[in-house]
Scaffold this active site. Structure first.
Site, PDB file in Angstrom:
ATOM      1  N   GLU A 119       0.571  -0.662  -0.120  1.00  0.00           N
ATOM      2  CA  GLU A 119       0.187   0.172   0.207  1.00  0.00           C
ATOM      3  C   GLU A 119       0.946   1.509   0.156  1.00  0.00           C
ATOM      4  O   GLU A 119       0.688   2.567  -0.730  1.00  0.00           O
ATOM      5  CB  GLU A 119      -1.395  -0.027   1.258  1.00  0.00           C
ATOM      6  CG  GLU A 119      -1.902  -1.183   1.241  1.00  0.00           C
ATOM      7  CD  GLU A 119      -2.642  -1.491   2.421  1.00  0.00           C
ATOM      8  OE1 GLU A 119      -2.671  -1.373   3.494  1.00  0.00           O
ATOM      9  OE2 GLU A 119      -3.944  -0.933   1.886  1.00  0.00           O
ATOM     10  N   GLU A 141      -4.493  -9.213   2.724  1.00  0.00           N
ATOM     11  CA  GLU A 141      -5.038  -9.245   3.726  1.00  0.00           C
ATOM     12  C   GLU A 141      -6.682 -10.239   3.410  1.00  0.00           C
ATOM     13  O   GLU A 141      -6.065 -10.866   4.460  1.00  0.00           O
ATOM     14  CB  GLU A 141      -5.393  -7.805   3.989  1.00  0.00           C
ATOM     15  CG  GLU A 141      -4.890  -6.789   4.386  1.00  0.00           C
ATOM     16  CD  GLU A 141      -3.264  -6.635   3.322  1.00  0.00           C
ATOM     17  OE1 GLU A 141      -3.934  -6.621   1.710  1.00  0.00           O
ATOM     18  OE2 GLU A 141      -2.852  -5.166   3.155  1.00  0.00           O
TER      19      GLU A 141
END
Ligand code: NAI
Length: 721
Positions: A119, A141
């Site tokens: 990210e 995730e």
């Protein structure tokens, strides 16, 4: 100078290299200290931006950046929600300032960048990944019951469009090699060496003095359109079921939250989209599903894959030359994974033709990998060259490890071991891939019983990640250590269990299938039974699995098990499934997929066509009166209760083995984090589980009898395991 973990190195060429290196850990993760240092670094970048022309962000570790701090995430409870949301917003704010710095920022991704680390890279203008060995990129995730909440969903949606972002990046949590990441579009370049990576970064900075993220350019539109644009609107309703299908039993809350974040976020401005993402992510972090999944799939699995159950005091010893006895479905698959791991393989069957057929299986898999560009021609030839098909027992000479995979017949297994024991190395490990037979008895067929062990693989061997190592009464600790070394060397996960009929996995999965068959016998439409399983999170329908395993085999196993158990005065409870299985085999001649006829119809190639309608005509009743939730919980509870009994009987040795074995060996729903966590986390905790089992017993029979050990723990307010 900042004295933080992000080193600031301004070159004479006015390119600033920022190197992240957390001195307290072996990998960089999103700790509180890192958040502080990142914000301080961004403050300084803004203050001093006249001094540099561009920024290269890299890491001082072998990997670029791991993700969030999973210890922290696992322990979060609903009371932590405000702090969690603040933490996510801190990253979002820093990332946003980085991408709007007005100077080019390039991520030089020198190794694995997953989750939060990726990210961070997404908030740079240009991403160049080093093609380092084992390097993986992506946003995994969802495989821990979470979603990328530091801008990951929002940025990938704006980069790739909803469909690509969800299906290829965030919805399934793929971990990609650099080449794949480039193809999917989450990075811009791949470099073969570090020098090339930095050269490329400098060149890009020189050519792009004032870059902006696509979403900050005037007139920007989300690729593929917003949820209301007609082509996307037409496809969106199918997304949830597609995601669930692709995830094969992974948890529902996370993929659905990913979808909601993507779809809601695509209809609003960037800041609002970030807020939507924070809200969904915080809910997941504070929930029980992610805690259970992180515990099982990160910590327990990590511990097991580091050899956590390996007896101490024996040097690591991986086989060099393995004798595989039986070149059928399992033997062929076992030969393949061994050859891929660099071991020499002697693949023996009764005829050379049968052994060659077994080798052909590897040829097929390798040719496929070659066509896909996953391996080179040299590699293909090298791996294939390691497999020596034979029918001659003399070829067993020099083997230091044996895996037997002949028919499931104790007499035959003892005979083949007897034939080769004197031919292999005098200390060769003797492993049997029996799926149900007690290892202690099989060991009586050899002289060195201490070197005899069960190595229970799952089909198809190249895909299934687990090996259940079965310890017989005489098996030595050294043999266990060697079996674990072998399993890790072929890149599989070892669980270790004590001997019994069916061990842990084959025994407990039988409960799942019996419950499904019993439901059909009690009048439930077979399609409803399959849906009960898959909607509970099982990767495949139970009846399809029954066909796969074959009812002739399960009938044989059950009959001998029943007879032996009763003879030994053990606990045995009959199931409504048995008369139906007997009828399927003996009356309707529909044993399973192998014959092309089972609960389903199959074509000549074994492709599933549809349900056998005779089943519905003969058994389905509208008035069966069984609630859908009961169907699901009968399957989940039958497996859970039998797992508890496996502990009581000493078959299972650790909670981690039970949880990991249940997910990877028998398809217990991954969202639970494994069977023991399911028992302990059932609504109302262990006491709630016991109360519900009592209800199921009253309604459906003694299969749901609660073991005393479990009831006692519930009464004492403890957890099981
Ligand atoms: P299979 O029938 O495909 O293969 C058995 C092979 O053993 C045949 O090629 C046969 O020619 C060979 N064989 C028979 N006698 C032999 C001898 N004296 N010497 C050398 N080879 C001989 O069976 P499959 O499915 O591969 O199963 C093998 C073993 O693996 C069984 O014990 C089974 O219970 C176990 N297993 C099977 C699983 C499955 O899903 N099929 C899963 C886990 C274990």
């Amino acid at each position: 100078m900042t004295d933080n973990m992000i080193a600031w190195d301004l070159g004479a060429d006015r390119v600033l290299v920022l190197t992240i290196d957390d001195p307290s850990q072996s990998t960089n993760t999103m700790t509180e200290a890192f958040a502080r240092d990142l914000t301080a670094t961004v403050d300084r970048l803004e203050a001093e931006k006249d001094t540099f022309d561009g920024v290269i962000l890299t890491s001082g570790k072998d990997t670029f950046f791991a993700g969030g701090d999973l210890n922290l995430l696992m322990d979060a409870t609903p009371e932590d929600a405000p702090a969690i949301a603040r933490g996510l917003d801190t990253y979002k704010a820093a990332f946003r300032r980085l991408e709007r710095l007005g100077k080019p920022v390039v991520a030089a991704i020198n190794g694995t960048a997953l989750g939060g680390g990726f990210e961070l890279a997404l908030a740079t203008h240009h991403r160049i990944a080093l093609d380092a060995k084992g390097s993986l990129l992506g946003l995994p995730e969802v495989t821990f019951g979470l979603l990328p909440g530091a801008g990951g969903v929002t940025r990938t949606v704006r980069l790739l469009g909803i469909t690509n972002a969800v299906l290829n990046v965030v919805g399934q949590g793929q971990r990609m090699k650099p080449a794949k990441a480039l193809q999917v579009g989450i990075i811009h370049e791949v470099a073969a060496t570090r020098e090339e990576m930095f050269d490329k970064a400098r060149a890009w900075i020189a050519a792009n003095p004032e870059p902006a993220q696509p979403w900050d350019v005037k007139g920007y539109k989300i690729p593929g359109g917003t949820p209301s644009s007609p082509p996307l609107a037409a496809n969106l309703p199918a997304f949830p079921s597609n995601v669930r299908k692709q995830l094969k039993g992974a948890p529902m809350p996370a993929p659905i939250a990913v979808l909601a974040t993507a779809v809601e976020g695509a209809q609003v401005d960037l800041d609002t989209a970030f807020a939507v993402e924070t809200r969904y992510c915080t809910n997941l972090i504070c929930g029980q599903v992610s805690a259970n999944m992180i515990k099982a799939l990160f910590f327990d699995l990590g511990m097991i894959n580091k050899g956590g159950s390996r007896p101490e005091g024996f040097p690591v010893r991986t086989p060099e030359k393995v004798l595989v006895l039986g070149a059928g479905m399992m033997g062929a698959g076992i030969a393949y994974v061994q050859a891929r791991a660099g071991m020499q393989v002697v693949l023996k069957d009764v005829t050379i033709e049968a052994a060659e057929r077994g080798k052909d299986y590897s040829r097929k898999l390798l040719d496929k990998a070659l066509r896909k560009g996953a391996i080179t021609q040299d590699k293909r030839d090298e791996v294939l060259g390691r497999i020596h098909p034979t029918a001659d027992p003399a070829d067993a000479a020099g083997c230091d490890f044996v895996v037997e995979a002949v028919f499931e017949d104790p007499g035959l297994k003892k005979k083949v071991f007897g034939e080769i024991e004197g031919l292999v190395n005098p200390d060769a490990l003797l492993g049997s891939n029996t799926s149900t037979l007690p290892v202690t008895d099989l060991a009586t067929g050899v002289q060195r019983q201490e070197d005899f062990i069960g190595l229970h693989f799952f089909s198809p061997v190249d895909k299934m990640p687990l090996v259940e190592i079965v310890v017989g009464e005489k098996t030595s600790d050294e043999a266990i250590a060697r079996a674990i070394d072998y399993t890790l060397a072929i890149k599989k996960t070892p669980i270790v269990v004590n001997d019994s009929r069916g061990f842990f996995t084959s025994r407990v999965i039988g409960q799942f299938m019996d419950e499904a068959i019993a439901l059909v016998a009690e009048g439930v439409h077979p399609t409803t039974v399959e849906q009960a399983a898959t909607q509970a999170g099982y990767p495949v329908g139970a009846l399809a699995l029954v066909d796969e395993i074959n009812m002739k085999l399960s009938q044989k196993i059950r009959r001998s098990l029943r007879e032996n158990t009763i003879a030994e005065g053990g606990r045995w409870v009959d199931s409504n499934a048995y008369p139906l299985v007997d009828a399927m085999v003996d009356e309707y001649d529909r044993p399973g997929r192998l014959e092309g006829r089972g609960f389903y119809e199959y074509d000549a190639d074994g492709k599933k066509l549809g349900l056998w309608q005779g089943l519905v005509e003969k058994y389905t009743r509208e008035d069966h009166g069984i609630p859908f939730i009961d169907m699901q919980e009968r399957m989940l509870f039958a497996e859970s209760l039998d797992t508890a009994r496996c502990f009581d009987e000493g078959v299972l040795r650790t909670v981690a083995d039970a949880n990991i074995g249940s997910i990877f060996g028998i398809g217990f729903p991954a969202w639970t984090g494994g069977v023991i966590q399911y028992i302990n986390q059932y609504a109302g905790g262990l006491a709630g589980f016991v109360a519900r089992a009592d209800e199921l017993r009253a309604a459906y029979g003694d299969r749901f009898e609660v073991p005393e050990s479990l009831r006692a723990k519930a009464a004492a307010g403890e957890t099981f395991g």
